[in-house]
Design an enzyme around this catalytic site. Sequence first.
Site, PDB file in Angstrom:
ATOM      1  N   GLU A 330       0.591  -1.225   0.378  1.00  0.00           N
ATOM      2  CA  GLU A 330       0.017   0.214   0.155  1.00  0.00           C
ATOM      3  C   GLU A 330       0.633   1.511   0.097  1.00  0.00           C
ATOM      4  O   GLU A 330       1.182   2.280   0.729  1.00  0.00           O
ATOM      5  CB  GLU A 330      -1.137   0.169   1.304  1.00  0.00           C
ATOM      6  CG  GLU A 330      -2.345  -0.964   0.984  1.00  0.00           C
ATOM      7  CD  GLU A 330      -3.216  -0.862   1.704  1.00  0.00           C
ATOM      8  OE1 GLU A 330      -3.196   0.580   2.273  1.00  0.00           O
ATOM      9  OE2 GLU A 330      -4.089  -2.056   1.738  1.00  0.00           O
ATOM     10  N   ASP A 477       1.422  -8.802   2.717  1.00  0.00           N
ATOM     11  CA  ASP A 477       0.374  -8.684   3.855  1.00  0.00           C
ATOM     12  C   ASP A 477      -0.587  -9.630   2.708  1.00  0.00           C
ATOM     13  O   ASP A 477      -1.751  -9.070   1.871  1.00  0.00           O
ATOM     14  CB  ASP A 477      -0.954  -7.025   3.266  1.00  0.00           C
ATOM     15  CG  ASP A 477      -2.019  -7.039   3.763  1.00  0.00           C
ATOM     16  OD1 ASP A 477      -2.897  -8.476   4.412  1.00  0.00           O
ATOM     17  OD2 ASP A 477      -2.795  -6.129   4.283  1.00  0.00           O
ATOM     18  N   ASN A 479      -3.661 -11.112   3.533  1.00  0.00           N
ATOM     19  CA  ASN A 479      -5.676 -11.081   4.241  1.00  0.00           C
ATOM     20  C   ASN A 479      -5.301 -12.547   4.735  1.00  0.00           C
ATOM     21  O   ASN A 479      -7.185 -12.995   3.789  1.00  0.00           O
ATOM     22  CB  ASN A 479      -5.657 -10.311   2.919  1.00  0.00           C
ATOM     23  CG  ASN A 479      -6.294  -8.955   3.146  1.00  0.00           C
ATOM     24  OD1 ASN A 479      -6.153  -8.238   4.243  1.00  0.00           O
ATOM     25  ND2 ASN A 479      -5.899  -8.072   2.031  1.00  0.00           N
TER      26      ASN A 479
END
Length: 592
Positions: A330, A477, A479
């Site tokens: 991100e 990440d 998730n």
Amino acid sequence: MLNHLSAALRLFPRRLLSSSPRTLTRARRLLGAMELAVVRCLPGEPKLTISFCLDGSHKHMLRDQDEPLSKVLTRISNSISKGQGKAKKSKKSRGQQPGETPPEPTVVKLFYGGAEVADTVLNSEAWRDGAVLQVGDVKYSVQRNAPTFTTSELPVSLLAGFPVCPNLELEFGNLQDCEFTWFKENTPNTSPEAAAEVSGQDGSWTEVGCGRVHVPSNQDIGCRLKLRCTPKDGSRSGLVKELVSVGAVEAGPGVCTFDNRHSYTVKEAEWPSVRVVSYNILADVYAQTELSKNVLYPYCAPYALQLDYRQNLIKKELAGYNADIICLQEVDKGVFTDSLTPALDAFGLDGVFRIKEKQHEGLATFYRRSKFQLLSRHDIVLNEALTSDPIHSELLQKVSANSALKDKILQRSTALQVSVLEDLNKSGRKVCVANTHLYWHPKGGNVRLVQMGVALQHLSHVISKVAPGAPLVFCGDFNSSPTSGVFQLVTEAAVPQQHADWSSSGPEESCSMELLSTFPPLLSACSQPAYTNYVGGFHGCLDYIFIQPDSMQVEQVIPMPSHQEVTTYEALPSVAHPSDHIALICDLRWNP
């Protein structure tokens, strides 16, 4: 008398540091030193530029390389005459009568090796390194293609106790050679208008530090900062650049969630160990939405969600880990270019960026340049690779059995960043560093399984073709919780067809298959923390650093922040933590 003179000379350089460009120009003339005239002239370009400072005014001229020297010398002389004409009009308006005869045109000449350069010589040949430009009674030493800052700016937000890292780009020079001097304003003035008018009076600024990065103290709160930087390449110097902050230094947030963690990372890891960080830093494109402000993070003070504020915290946090490899998710494109790259470059790291298709954020991998060099990059977009690379044909065939699931997978713009690094301490010793951010939806377990299948297949192919035998460090990440199919695929090397994640989004998108990893079981280096993501409505472990245990061993895992630290301001992000995720940090012993 001699004692007084000696004392004055000792003070002279110190007074120069806080002086204006005009004062510095006069001082150099007093000392007998020539000013610089910097010429940028490159083969193949039609224009050249000539830059110099005359009576405190910066002159910047763009001229044709193939025009005769006489034209530019005449232009300089006319420019000075025009300035004198304006001064006359000003005198008239004040009721003062100018002299009857106009002043003589200013003599402008160029010399090389003691001889005057002929007017007919073309600019490209005339403006040579070491030439001398004479403008009236002022002489300038010409430097051709001298070190020059092409980008130079200070951050908008300055916090006491947090590093200020200027964004600098340099042509014909080396940032490591440049000289930096920092000042704080003696009389605080925080208005934006004042930032454009740097005071030229001696004593209006006090020197507070040197070096490319400066950490303001609490004593600097309420004061603007000024940076004087000299571009250099070895012993060669270019024109000095001065930058003044738009705003004043503000008070920092006090104790941050990462401060205690820094006590474990005061020193860099020693070879053959490497320190790895994986961190989702929360993209600004998501932090500034109404959903984020009012639903996801309503407990977070609005100013603490602002990018400038969060960047102060992120840069201090990352710098304090003294990492060798940093994988970030991100990352806004502008943040990578204008903030993280200049900041981490100042702390010894180089970086590469992979934008996420259809988004303004992506993945960034940084590595310590004293320990590694980047050999090659093998980034892919997972959905594109699935349909275009023959190595995924078997997986594509199985996924195609359910068109609804296939369509959903192909709509995702998830990227995989792959960097092959070589150990500078041992030639031929390579490591494959992977970085990703898998599909986010809570019911997207089936999509993530396919994405991870593509990622592992690609990584196996890259290592076998480019770096046989190189260990894999896979950060991101994901998730995915420790009970997910993705975690099982990575750590057990297989997922059975009856795993619940194959039907995570309902029977319409169900796709039962056995999925095998192309790697032996990998190890989660930081184990399975209670959470790596902590927001108001959810907390859980979603981030991992996966390694191959037969080639790397975990030497140290930096403890996570305490639950009390994480929840001091209810949840994350907060005034003391810049993201909704928590960084994973570990030291890995890489078998030589």
